[in-house]
Design a protein around this motif. Sequence first.
Motif, PDB file in Angstrom:
ATOM      1  N   GLU A  79       0.834  -1.196   0.000  1.00  0.00           N
ATOM      2  CA  GLU A  79       0.000   0.000   0.000  1.00  0.00           C
ATOM      3  C   GLU A  79       0.873   1.252   0.000  1.00  0.00           C
ATOM      4  O   GLU A  79       1.848   1.343   0.745  1.00  0.00           O
ATOM      5  CB  GLU A  79      -0.918   0.003   1.228  1.00  0.00           C
ATOM      6  N   GLY A  82      -3.101   6.544   0.431  1.00  0.00           N
ATOM      7  CA  GLY A  82      -4.426   6.291   0.989  1.00  0.00           C
ATOM      8  C   GLY A  82      -5.257   7.551   1.142  1.00  0.00           C
ATOM      9  O   GLY A  82      -4.817   8.520   1.769  1.00  0.00           O
ATOM     10  N   ARG A  84      -9.255   8.897   2.344  1.00  0.00           N
ATOM     11  CA  ARG A  84     -10.501   8.477   2.988  1.00  0.00           C
ATOM     12  C   ARG A  84     -11.587   8.453   1.926  1.00  0.00           C
ATOM     13  O   ARG A  84     -11.817   9.449   1.232  1.00  0.00           O
ATOM     14  CB  ARG A  84     -10.875   9.414   4.131  1.00  0.00           C
ATOM     15  N   TYR A 125     -10.156   4.447   5.031  1.00  0.00           N
ATOM     16  CA  TYR A 125      -9.097   4.655   4.046  1.00  0.00           C
ATOM     17  C   TYR A 125      -9.096   3.543   2.996  1.00  0.00           C
ATOM     18  O   TYR A 125      -9.285   2.369   3.311  1.00  0.00           O
ATOM     19  CB  TYR A 125      -7.727   4.706   4.730  1.00  0.00           C
ATOM     20  N   PHE A 127      -6.588   2.350  -0.449  1.00  0.00           N
ATOM     21  CA  PHE A 127      -5.198   2.531  -0.880  1.00  0.00           C
ATOM     22  C   PHE A 127      -4.972   2.105  -2.322  1.00  0.00           C
ATOM     23  O   PHE A 127      -5.666   1.247  -2.858  1.00  0.00           O
ATOM     24  CB  PHE A 127      -4.254   1.721   0.021  1.00  0.00           C
ATOM     25  N   HIS A 329       2.962   4.257   9.680  1.00  0.00           N
ATOM     26  CA  HIS A 329       1.901   5.056   9.073  1.00  0.00           C
ATOM     27  C   HIS A 329       2.364   6.512   9.040  1.00  0.00           C
ATOM     28  O   HIS A 329       2.550   7.129  10.090  1.00  0.00           O
ATOM     29  CB  HIS A 329       0.616   4.974   9.899  1.00  0.00           C
ATOM     30  N   ARG A 354       4.042   3.883   3.572  1.00  0.00           N
ATOM     31  CA  ARG A 354       2.604   4.088   3.375  1.00  0.00           C
ATOM     32  C   ARG A 354       2.241   5.519   3.779  1.00  0.00           C
ATOM     33  O   ARG A 354       2.664   5.992   4.831  1.00  0.00           O
ATOM     34  CB  ARG A 354       1.841   3.082   4.240  1.00  0.00           C
ATOM     35  N   TYR A 356      -0.909   8.177   4.496  1.00  0.00           N
ATOM     36  CA  TYR A 356      -2.326   8.440   4.749  1.00  0.00           C
ATOM     37  C   TYR A 356      -2.560   9.943   4.583  1.00  0.00           C
ATOM     38  O   TYR A 356      -1.929  10.756   5.261  1.00  0.00           O
ATOM     39  CB  TYR A 356      -2.710   8.058   6.174  1.00  0.00           C
TER      40      TYR A 356
END
Length: 754
Positions: A79, A82, A84, A125, A127, A329, A354, A356
């Motif tokens: 991943e 990402g 939402r 989330y 990805f 993260h 990754r 976010y």
Amino acid sequence: MGNSPSTYDYDGALAADKDILSVEVPETTQEEGTSVPRRCLWAAKNGLTKGYPTGEGDNFAVTLWEFFQLGLKKNPTGEFLGNRSYTVATAAPERTEEEVKRLPKNYSFSGYNERKNGTVLRGDYAFATYEEVNAAAVNFGRGLISLGVKALDNCGIFAVNRAEWVVASLGFYSQNFRTVSLYATLGPNAIEYIVNHAETSVVVVSKENLPTLMKNLDKIAGTVKHIIVMDAIFGGRFGNTLDAPLAAQVVACSELNVRLHTMSSIIDAGAATPDVALNPPAKDDLAFIMYTSGTTGVPKGAMLSHFNITSTIGALPPFLGKIDTMTDHYFSYLPLAHIFETVVQCYIWAEGGRVYFSQGDNRFLLDDIQTVRPTFLPGVPRVFLKFYQSIWDTVSKYGCVKQWFINKAFNYQCGQLREGKPLDAGYDKKVFAVMREKIGIDRVKVLITGASPCPPYLAEFMRVLTNAWFALGYGMTEASAGTSVSVQHHRHVGDCGPPLPNGEIKLADIPDMNYSTKNAVQTGEILLSGPNVFQGYYKNEEATADALYQDAQGKTWLRTGDVGRWNPNGSLSIIDRKKNMIKLAQGEYVAVEKVEDTYSKAACVNQIWSYGNSYKPMMVGVVVPNAIPTYDYAISKGYWKAAEIRSPNPAGLTPEFIQAFKDLYSGPHKEDMYNWVAEQLKAVESPLLGFEKIKKFYIETDITDVNTAFTEENDTMTPTMKKKRKPLAEKYINIIKKLYTDLNEKPMDGEVWY
């Protein structure tokens, strides 16, 4: 108490430290009026670093495209980006219709937003992997070629952070286009200026920013040929199927000979032309024309090459550590249009990590953090100050015994840090682990702050709160973000560490401000040299000449305008801003940022601006009160009733609350509210000298739904949260003059006020 001014001598502790971190550059001819340049001791003693190691012999990654390819190779199916996901809401059954109406737009709750039927909300989330992002970026670049975009063309991005932002920029780099960053919060005039000045023929834009771009479409249509709206790429995995432009918008663009596309259509066009070869950049090609708003004048476009940026990123691993692709993260919320976020995030790319992305709305920032529970968190000092104020304000409401215990624990942990000892596990578990879990930072391993100076007390607080590495960095856009970073496990705070191993730093005398490199403790304007220093300002030779100069040896130096101090251990401390020093009528100098940092410790302060000039002997200021302590105080005094005035919602203040807030500070309780604020300011001002203290202030209640009065929109803040002091003086000039009149310092003819 923890939120009282600390009596600890942070500067004295630094002065006593003998653990040497940097060394003077050998065989350097010292310029008159400057210190000898210094380098990082352990990583650059014999020369500057060459880039980011690829792990294959003596090879280094030197472009942002190569950085991404490193991550792709390390974690192809892992991943990567990402968002939402978007959903269409149904009414929340547990709320009445009246309650739903009171919720601010996109109100966020427990990981989801809730409002009436049909509102677009954000959920969990979703990805895209490294392989998927690579395919989308390559095809996006090919699709742009089909539109006639050529290598070295300037292409704009106008959106908040999201996966599509990164795909667009990587698509640019796959064909050696340059990225021009457009701030998502800048007004139409600034967007118009940047688009035309940078000659951006293509702008990639989010749907919510499209109206802003189109508002002055007639003024940019001669430059922009293609507008590309971020829509449902990756097969609609992010759920943003509503992001396609409206038919009326397509028509409005076509009438001005501007073609409006969707991002997915450009990717599809690229996929249909697989024979178009990749054309990645060389290290000296420009990656960014990154516009800095500054505090005065029109934006300036800093030209940053790929190697400018990657040389900085390549210097970070010894200071920040490695990324675990399985468990780490990274939370992205600081704007990708700014160099700080760009550099830190590109480091994640190279490690196959990754990312976010936040929702892009600061009202929901805490909700996003609680959802992600990041292990790697960047931030500007103002973000971390919110943690500080919120926690100590909460503690102040506890009973005496609980307050005593928390303060005892905090003071003990600070003592451990100052002595270089581990934090007490018992205190950490009983007090601070509970606090950080509530905020959502219980898994954080590394935090890094930059963009503006971080007060020592705040850095120490964050280390105690998180029990993690809290790194203080110094840098600027023109130096590709980082130039120095504090050293992990170093027990002192108040410094920004040694120079990063990709550059050199020296200081220059500032006689007018009594800063000198001839003293035992050297102070002066910070000058930077190295591969991280930018190429100059785009189409602005005058500003470039002011910023850069060459010494007698032909080495290029960047004048930063910041004032630094070399500590005995070879670390750098930021002690002032050359342009933010005020000389009062009696000849005393005041560092306005020091004044504001001190008063910002008061929980009642959400924003503060201090003012002084050479014609008056004292300081005055403007205070924007914090809504939450205001509510608590008004309820306790009986000025408000909880049944009538609802507690301020962290997702955004309602219009009704804002009106009540204004009435409270201007109505019959005005004097008491002023005295309440004044008492809290007085309680934290002991570190200031008498002439540095604010003698009288104005309370500003014209606030936004996020409790701010100084904003980018009204031109009193830059996108990196620095105050624009001249516009602030212009905005409050009449109020300032009245404050001085009330202090028996009536304005006189011939005085200069800004």
